[in-house]
Write an enzyme that holds these catalytic residues in place. Structure first.
Site, PDB file in Angstrom:
ATOM      1  N   CYS A   1       0.831  -1.211   0.000  1.00 31.84           N
ATOM      2  CA  CYS A   1       0.000   0.000   0.000  1.00 31.84           C
ATOM      3  C   CYS A   1       0.868   1.265   0.000  1.00 31.84           C
ATOM      4  CB  CYS A   1      -0.922  -0.039   1.224  1.00 31.84           C
ATOM      5  SG  CYS A   1      -1.823   1.483   1.533  1.00 31.84           S
TER       6      CYS A   1
ATOM      7  N   CYS B   1      -0.050   3.930   2.566  1.00 32.73           N
ATOM      8  CA  CYS B   1       0.320   3.467   3.917  1.00 32.73           C
ATOM      9  C   CYS B   1       1.780   3.819   4.200  1.00 32.73           C
ATOM     10  CB  CYS B   1       0.138   1.950   4.051  1.00 32.73           C
ATOM     11  SG  CYS B   1      -1.541   1.362   3.815  1.00 32.73           S
TER      12      CYS B   1
END
Length: 105
Positions: free
Chosen positions: A30, A33
């Site tokens: 991600c 993230c």
């Protein structure tokens, strides 16, 4: 104090207690993230003693993410007394993370 890594096995223990806990549900793949991780660590340092910050890799620990209905990443959840007090989906700036925590903790 930087964010602590937690797992499905110690999740309930990690969110228990008097101190509000921010859990970052994230994954290695991600991008947002990874972009948000240093901001979260900085906020954890700034608010040390007031909150705890924990990170849960959803690929390695799918049970907690499933239990709390995490559908997108990154998802931040603020727990107070072991219960979800607030949820935020998507990346945030350092200032926005700090503001969100202060509004909900």
């Amino acid at each position: 104090m930087a964010a602590e890594q937690i797992t499905d096995d110690n999740f309930d223990e990690a969110i228990a207690g008097d101190t509000p806990v921010v859990v970052d549900f994230w994954a290695e793949w991600c991008g947002p993230c990874k972009q948000m991780a240093p901001h979260l660590d900085a906020v954890a340092d700034e608010l040390s003693g007031q909150i705890k910050v924990a990170k849960l890799n959803v690929d390695d620990n799918p049970m907690a993410a499933s239990k709390f209905g995490v559908r997108g990443l990154p998802t931040l959840m603020l727990f107070k007394d072991g219960k979800v007090a607030s949820t935020h989906l998507g990346a945030m700036s350092k200032q926005r993370i700090s503001d969100w925590i202060k509004e909900n903790a």
